[in-house]
Design a protein around this motif. Structure first.
Motif, PDB file in Angstrom:
ATOM      1  N   ARG A  19       1.103  -1.095  -0.434  1.00  0.00           N
ATOM      2  CA  ARG A  19       0.049   0.994   0.535  1.00  0.00           C
ATOM      3  C   ARG A  19       0.666   1.761   0.123  1.00  0.00           C
ATOM      4  NH1 ARG A  19      -2.722  -4.062  -1.410  1.00  0.00           N
ATOM      5  NH2 ARG A  19      -4.311  -4.635  -0.679  1.00  0.00           N
ATOM      6  N   LYS A  20       1.674   1.640  -0.278  1.00  0.00           N
ATOM      7  CA  LYS A  20       2.659   2.087  -1.073  1.00  0.00           C
ATOM      8  C   LYS A  20       3.481   2.591  -0.031  1.00  0.00           C
ATOM      9  CE  LYS A  20       3.431   6.853  -3.410  1.00  0.00           C
ATOM     10  NZ  LYS A  20       3.300   7.799  -4.125  1.00  0.00           N
ATOM     11  N   ASP A  21       2.965   3.723   1.232  1.00  0.00           N
ATOM     12  CA  ASP A  21       3.249   3.621   2.934  1.00  0.00           C
ATOM     13  C   ASP A  21       3.460   2.684   3.586  1.00  0.00           C
ATOM     14  OD1 ASP A  21       4.609   6.322   1.333  1.00  0.00           O
ATOM     15  OD2 ASP A  21       2.998   7.068   1.514  1.00  0.00           O
ATOM     16  N   PHE A  22       3.017   1.679   3.411  1.00  0.00           N
ATOM     17  CA  PHE A  22       2.711   0.863   4.267  1.00  0.00           C
ATOM     18  C   PHE A  22       2.380  -0.749   3.784  1.00  0.00           C
ATOM     19  CE2 PHE A  22      -1.498   3.553   3.675  1.00  0.00           C
ATOM     20  CZ  PHE A  22      -1.914   1.782   4.303  1.00  0.00           C
ATOM     21  N   MET A  23       2.637  -1.534   4.331  1.00  0.00           N
ATOM     22  CA  MET A  23       2.005  -3.378   4.035  1.00  0.00           C
ATOM     23  C   MET A  23       2.331  -3.869   4.994  1.00  0.00           C
ATOM     24  SD  MET A  23       5.636  -4.629   2.834  1.00  0.00           S
ATOM     25  CE  MET A  23       7.085  -4.525   3.280  1.00  0.00           C
ATOM     26  N   LEU A  24       1.058  -4.829   4.322  1.00  0.00           N
ATOM     27  CA  LEU A  24       1.097  -6.227   5.418  1.00  0.00           C
ATOM     28  C   LEU A  24       1.446  -7.392   4.666  1.00  0.00           C
ATOM     29  CD1 LEU A  24      -1.018  -7.524   7.549  1.00  0.00           C
ATOM     30  CD2 LEU A  24      -2.438  -8.251   5.968  1.00  0.00           C
ATOM     31  N   ILE A  25       2.662  -8.214   5.705  1.00  0.00           N
ATOM     32  CA  ILE A  25       2.595  -9.613   4.945  1.00  0.00           C
ATOM     33  C   ILE A  25       2.302 -10.855   5.441  1.00  0.00           C
ATOM     34  CG2 ILE A  25       5.037  -8.392   4.181  1.00  0.00           C
ATOM     35  CD1 ILE A  25       6.892  -9.969   5.838  1.00  0.00           C
ATOM     36  N   ALA A  26       2.472 -12.305   4.879  1.00  0.00           N
ATOM     37  CA  ALA A  26       2.450 -13.135   5.703  1.00  0.00           C
ATOM     38  C   ALA A  26       3.363 -14.126   5.062  1.00  0.00           C
ATOM     39  CB  ALA A  26       0.969 -13.581   5.339  1.00  0.00           C
ATOM     40  N   LEU A  27       3.874 -14.977   6.029  1.00  0.00           N
ATOM     41  CA  LEU A  27       4.784 -16.066   5.910  1.00  0.00           C
ATOM     42  C   LEU A  27       3.841 -17.082   6.918  1.00  0.00           C
ATOM     43  CD1 LEU A  27       6.363 -13.435   6.356  1.00  0.00           C
ATOM     44  CD2 LEU A  27       8.255 -15.679   6.159  1.00  0.00           C
ATOM     45  N   PRO A  28       3.945 -17.640   5.701  1.00  0.00           N
ATOM     46  CA  PRO A  28       3.092 -20.292   6.700  1.00  0.00           C
ATOM     47  C   PRO A  28       4.588 -20.463   6.947  1.00  0.00           C
ATOM     48  CG  PRO A  28       4.624 -20.062   4.302  1.00  0.00           C
ATOM     49  CD  PRO A  28       4.652 -18.451   4.524  1.00  0.00           C
ATOM     50  N   ASN A  29       3.679 -21.218   8.191  1.00  0.00           N
ATOM     51  CA  ASN A  29       3.718 -21.656   9.063  1.00  0.00           C
ATOM     52  C   ASN A  29       3.624 -23.295   9.119  1.00  0.00           C
ATOM     53  OD1 ASN A  29       5.842 -19.446  10.568  1.00  0.00           O
ATOM     54  ND2 ASN A  29       3.508 -19.371  11.285  1.00  0.00           N
ATOM     55  N   PRO A  30       4.698 -24.344   9.340  1.00  0.00           N
ATOM     56  CA  PRO A  30       4.390 -25.329   9.241  1.00  0.00           C
ATOM     57  C   PRO A  30       2.731 -26.472  10.409  1.00  0.00           C
ATOM     58  CG  PRO A  30       6.229 -25.653  10.571  1.00  0.00           C
ATOM     59  CD  PRO A  30       5.713 -23.938  10.018  1.00  0.00           C
ATOM     60  N   ASP A  31       2.523 -25.669  10.476  1.00  0.00           N
ATOM     61  CA  ASP A  31       0.710 -25.713  11.436  1.00  0.00           C
ATOM     62  C   ASP A  31      -0.289 -25.316  11.026  1.00  0.00           C
ATOM     63  OD1 ASP A  31       1.238 -23.245  12.363  1.00  0.00           O
ATOM     64  OD2 ASP A  31       1.351 -23.195  14.196  1.00  0.00           O
ATOM     65  N   GLY A  32       0.069 -24.362  10.108  1.00  0.00           N
ATOM     66  CA  GLY A  32      -1.337 -23.895   8.886  1.00  0.00           C
ATOM     67  C   GLY A  32      -1.493 -22.349   9.557  1.00  0.00           C
TER      68      GLY A  32
END
Length: 454
Positions: free
Chosen positions: A214-227
């Protein structure tokens, strides 16, 4: 020859790996950690529980003889999944087919390395031993130990591996001619959570790093083995919007609804979590020297704390260990030669990845959602497939080319960007990007810049 001794102050992943390296070269190592044993107590609660490990990290582990077990619990991420505001998805591959960065549990890899270190006959582990003082002339260290005791540990050498807030580095501030800078990024961060489906599966695509740019900010998500997914919201500390400006619950609700609509159905109480948490700062640390009197050294984030936007922090720390492993052999245990060689080899690369990691926030939060940026990446990928001897994209140099030093990747990447700026100005490039004349012009410019072979 009398067996030389080392104190390693810091029992995180880099400190544990360093202890293994030193022990396997015949040194007696005391590994001291101020916190409880992470294999018994969850010391990572509320902190980043997964990290991105790439070829540099795996190669460094392999060179030391560690690693295959860690990969069993790691999740390969083959591309960035870009979530637009309207919920549409696009994809940017990280490299060639089957090339991936790996989502790894920070606590898991720490526990594995501590197990390996503990199994070494030359390593002794001490937890809840907090460093108080270091004698930079003799490498002696004072620790506070359980039972309100203070103990002095004598050793021939000492390494500070205590991370971004290293006590050894803070004590070095009092030494003459010690250069130190700590630079705060405008952004801070909080962590959010996506739970698993009831059957334990992932709610989003498992083998991708998800980004809501979102240009000046962002959300990220990384997967974990437990779902589950570990999510991180990066945003300016001050300004609008910012962590400081979003204080009212209604405003926070509007912020999430307006920017992360497709994530809201998956996130676990994002508004409540946002309201309850204090944002953590992001900062870089650069110092010189990295060693003192050829007796005391700094390693990992203690020497070069960086921001997480290239996913290279632990990779760089593991590479420090691999370089020391190589230098011990090269200089036949002569630490008067090893310390300066280590510092000279790693300092320019630590500075380079710090610069690259700062720049990558812009790429992730802004450019990754830009159609022209995505087009440039497609052109570079095609040209690299045609002429791999002439062109390895910057991201691939950093992530998939451990033989290329970070400093070299930064230098070449800047030259590549200058070439691509000219290519992206070609009339009609949006429609003609994969035409032969574009590849021919790129070949001409690349050859002019890098020679027939780089």
């Amino acid at each position: 020859m009398t067996q030389k001794t080392f104190t390693v102050a810091g029992g995180g992943p880099v400190g544990a790996l360093l202890a293994i390296v030193l022990a396997r070269h015949g040194y007696r190592v005391g590994l001291y950690e101020g916190r409880p044993d992470s294999r018994v107590t969850n010391i990572y609660q509320g902190r980043s529980i997964n990290i991105a490990l790439s070829d540099r990290g795996w190669t460094s582990l392999a060179a030391i003889g560690v690693g295959p077990d860690a990969k069993e619990q790691a999740i390969p991420m083959y591309h960035r999944a870009i979530h637009d505001v309207d919920g549409s998805l696009s994809s940017i591959p990280y490299g060639k087919e089957n090339q991936a960065i790996w989502s790894v549990s920070r606590g898991g890899i720490n526990r594995q390395l501590l197990d390996v270190a503990e199994a070494e006959p030359n390593v002794e582990l001490f937890f809840e031993h907090r460093l108080i003082d270091v004698d930079f002339e003799t490498a002696a260290a004072v620790f506070s130990a359980p039972g309100d005791r203070e103990i002095t540990v004598e050793a021939d050498f000492l390494f500070g591996a205590g991370g971004a807030n290293s006590k050894v580095r803070r004590l070095a501030h009092d030494l003459p001619r010690f250069s130190y800078s700590q630079t705060y990024m405008p952004q801070s961060y909080i962590e959010l959570h996506i739970p698993a489906n009831p059957d334990g599966s992932h709610r989003l695509e498992k083998n991708a790093l998800h980004i809501w740019p979102r240009k000046d900010f962002m959300l990220i998500a990384l997967p974990n083995p437990d779902g589950t997914f570990t999510c991180t919201l990066f945003m300016n500390q001050a300004g609008d919007p910012s962590f400081e400006s979003l204080q009212e619950r209604s405003n926070v609700e509007r912020f999430f609804t307006g920017n992360f609509g497709d994530a809201l159905e998956h996130l676990e109480d994002p508004v409540g979590t946002f309201m309850a948490k204090t944002a953590s700062p992001l900062f870089l640390v650069q110092v010189f020297p990295w060693s003192f009197n050829n007796r005391v050294g700094l390693i990992g984030d203690a020497a070069h704390a960086i921001v997480p936007f290239y996913g290279q922090g632990m990779n760089c720390g593991f590479e420090d260990c691999a370089e020391l492993n190589r230098l011990i052999g090269k200089y036949d245990h002569d630490w008067d030669a090893i310390f300066p060689a280590y510092e000279n080899a790693r300092k320019p690369n630590g500075d380079a990845i710090a610069e690259l990691s700062k720049r990558n926030f812009v790429e992730m939060s802004d450019l990754s959602g830009d159609k022209r940026f995505q087009l440039q990446k497609k052109i570079e990928a095609k040209f690299s497939d045609l002429h791999p001897e002439l062109w390895t994209p910057l991201y691939s140099m950093v992530t998939f080319s451990p033989e290329v030093p970070y400093a070299e990747a930064l230098r070449v990447g800047d030259q590549q960007q200058a070439v691509m700026e000219r290519i992206m100005q070609l009339p009609g490039i949006e429609n003609d990007w994969d035409e032969q004349y574009v590849m021919d012009q790129l070949f001409e410019l690349a050859t002019e810049t890098f020679g027939e072979r780089r």
